[in-house]
Design an enzyme around this catalytic site. Sequence first.
Site, PDB file in Angstrom:
ATOM      1  N   GLY A  51      88.445  80.888  13.954  1.00 53.56           N
ATOM      2  CA  GLY A  51      86.496  81.602  13.611  1.00 53.56           C
ATOM      3  C   GLY A  51      86.741  82.587  12.786  1.00 53.56           C
ATOM      4  O   GLY A  51      87.579  82.688  12.786  1.00 53.56           O
TER       5      GLY A  51
ATOM      6  N   LEU B 156      85.131  84.110  10.298  1.00 51.01           N
ATOM      7  CA  LEU B 156      86.535  83.126   8.863  1.00 51.01           C
ATOM      8  C   LEU B 156      85.936  84.376   7.629  1.00 51.01           C
ATOM      9  O   LEU B 156      85.427  85.329   7.955  1.00 51.01           O
ATOM     10  CB  LEU B 156      85.587  82.035   8.188  1.00 51.01           C
ATOM     11  CG  LEU B 156      86.206  80.895   9.334  1.00 51.01           C
ATOM     12  CD1 LEU B 156      85.732  79.561   8.059  1.00 51.01           C
ATOM     13  CD2 LEU B 156      87.580  81.015   9.827  1.00 51.01           C
TER      14      LEU B 156
ATOM     15  N   GLY C 142      90.768  85.841   3.339  1.00 50.75           N
ATOM     16  CA  GLY C 142      92.434  85.234   3.986  1.00 50.75           C
ATOM     17  C   GLY C 142      92.403  83.363   4.799  1.00 50.75           C
ATOM     18  O   GLY C 142      93.267  82.387   4.277  1.00 50.75           O
ATOM     19  N   HIS C 143      91.659  83.057   4.974  1.00 55.57           N
ATOM     20  CA  HIS C 143      91.045  81.568   6.119  1.00 55.57           C
ATOM     21  C   HIS C 143      91.161  81.267   4.965  1.00 55.57           C
ATOM     22  O   HIS C 143      91.583  79.423   4.774  1.00 55.57           O
ATOM     23  CB  HIS C 143      89.954  81.343   6.938  1.00 55.57           C
ATOM     24  CG  HIS C 143      90.044  82.495   8.311  1.00 55.57           C
ATOM     25  ND1 HIS C 143      89.477  83.733   8.548  1.00 55.57           N
ATOM     26  CD2 HIS C 143      90.996  81.836   9.130  1.00 55.57           C
ATOM     27  CE1 HIS C 143      90.070  84.099   9.661  1.00 55.57           C
ATOM     28  NE2 HIS C 143      91.214  82.982  10.508  1.00 55.57           N
TER      29      HIS C 143
ATOM     30  N   GLN D 283      96.026  81.989  24.126  1.00 57.84           N
ATOM     31  CA  GLN D 283      96.738  82.719  23.469  1.00 57.84           C
ATOM     32  C   GLN D 283      95.962  83.993  23.725  1.00 57.84           C
ATOM     33  O   GLN D 283      96.899  85.078  23.343  1.00 57.84           O
ATOM     34  CB  GLN D 283      96.645  82.275  22.022  1.00 57.84           C
ATOM     35  CG  GLN D 283      95.444  82.435  21.243  1.00 57.84           C
ATOM     36  CD  GLN D 283      96.171  81.874  19.813  1.00 57.84           C
ATOM     37  OE1 GLN D 283      95.617  81.125  19.306  1.00 57.84           O
ATOM     38  NE2 GLN D 283      95.662  84.073  19.011  1.00 57.84           N
TER      39      GLN D 283
HETATM   40  P1  AMP Z   1      92.887  83.196  12.981  1.00 57.55           P
HETATM   41  O1  AMP Z   1      91.921  82.453  12.913  1.00 57.55           O
HETATM   42  O2  AMP Z   1      93.071  84.804  13.118  1.00 57.55           O
HETATM   43  O3  AMP Z   1      94.037  82.844  14.317  1.00 57.55           O
HETATM   44  O4  AMP Z   1      93.763  82.792  11.539  1.00 57.55           O
HETATM   45  C1  AMP Z   1      94.090  81.328  10.888  1.00 57.55           C
HETATM   46  C2  AMP Z   1      95.092  81.143   9.627  1.00 57.55           C
HETATM   47  O5  AMP Z   1      94.380  82.483   9.344  1.00 57.55           O
HETATM   48  C3  AMP Z   1      96.530  81.429  10.630  1.00 57.55           C
HETATM   49  O6  AMP Z   1      97.413  80.672  10.327  1.00 57.55           O
HETATM   50  C4  AMP Z   1      96.379  83.130   9.707  1.00 57.55           C
HETATM   51  O7  AMP Z   1      98.198  83.414   9.871  1.00 57.55           O
HETATM   52  C5  AMP Z   1      95.716  82.742   8.753  1.00 57.55           C
HETATM   53  N1  AMP Z   1      94.816  84.402   8.131  1.00 57.55           N
HETATM   54  C6  AMP Z   1      94.746  85.151   9.241  1.00 57.55           C
HETATM   55  N2  AMP Z   1      94.619  85.771   8.402  1.00 57.55           N
HETATM   56  C7  AMP Z   1      95.545  85.791   7.236  1.00 57.55           C
HETATM   57  C8  AMP Z   1      95.935  86.441   5.810  1.00 57.55           C
HETATM   58  N3  AMP Z   1      94.638  88.025   5.556  1.00 57.55           N
HETATM   59  N4  AMP Z   1      95.660  86.019   4.318  1.00 57.55           N
HETATM   60  C9  AMP Z   1      96.031  84.689   4.603  1.00 57.55           C
HETATM   61  N5  AMP Z   1      95.662  83.904   6.186  1.00 57.55           N
HETATM   62  C10 AMP Z   1      95.255  84.328   6.426  1.00 57.55           C
END
Ligand code: AMP
Length: 292
Positions: free
Chosen positions: A31, A33, A36-37, A61
Amino acid sequence: MQIIHSAKDMHSLSKLLRVSDKSIGFVPTMGALHEGHLSLVRRSKEENEITVVSIFVNPAQFGPNEDFEKYPRHREKDLAMLSSVEVDTVFMPEREEMCGKDETTSVDIGALGNILCGVARPGHFNGVATIVAKLFNIVSPDNAYFGQKDFQQCVIIKKMVTDLKCGVNVIMCPTVREADGLAMSSRNVYLTEPERKASAALYKALCHGREFILSKRPSAPSAVQDEIEKILKSEPLLNPEYIEMLKPENLEPTGKIELPVVICLAARIGKARLIDNILVKEEPSLPDDCAL
Ligand code: AMP
């Protein structure tokens, strides 16, 4: 957009989709978001008939002194963003169901979890892998999308999928960045204004490292590490934690630099810990996941 809270309901839906031969793309998130997400969601929508996004802040984690309680949570905003990109299903399980008190089974991904971020965050990657394995079992995706920003996580999930024969295709998608190069992250909200400005040095340093390798062709990783460190140290707020050059497919160290190589770094700044990486390859125009 359908919102599902229980594993049982999610299971039933994925079974139904399987029977009707629909391909399922899956994007696991915690979340808070950002673009990137959403880039992962868009890729999944391009490549699958149905896209499922999970939102679950995974307690397994976070270390005991980490930011689990304070981790940003924006449920309504997240749902509005997912609806705007026309996600089919959002899976938002409860903590009790994903991390039941009586559950004793977990995934141990071995040595890959003890290097890079695993040094400062012992147990972190086993916590990630255990929950991702459960999510894969519940959602049964054909394809799962992860960001290159978390390069080590991506390699670990690929390894887990291979070792445990999960039958899921793991796809690494490019890092989405702010205008000054800082990798987007839910944790960037922890940065003060001066810290935010200083953080741009991470990507600047990585780009310099890549240029240095491609133009000077050094063989010793330490020569590149020194170059990168110089840039990071020019920002007094940044405290570099590691700068490593590794083989992208398995994160083994490179005694002598041979392309492709991934440069991974982490630095502490104020209350935040930032990570970033860059792939260095002979053909920079090839997509990044070609190296894996
Ligand atoms: P998180 O919510 O931070 O656990 O991220 C969920 C997914 O989004 C993971 O696969 C991350 O690697 C990806 N993610 C997070 N930040 C970015 C970003 N800046 N660009 C691309 N993918 C991202």
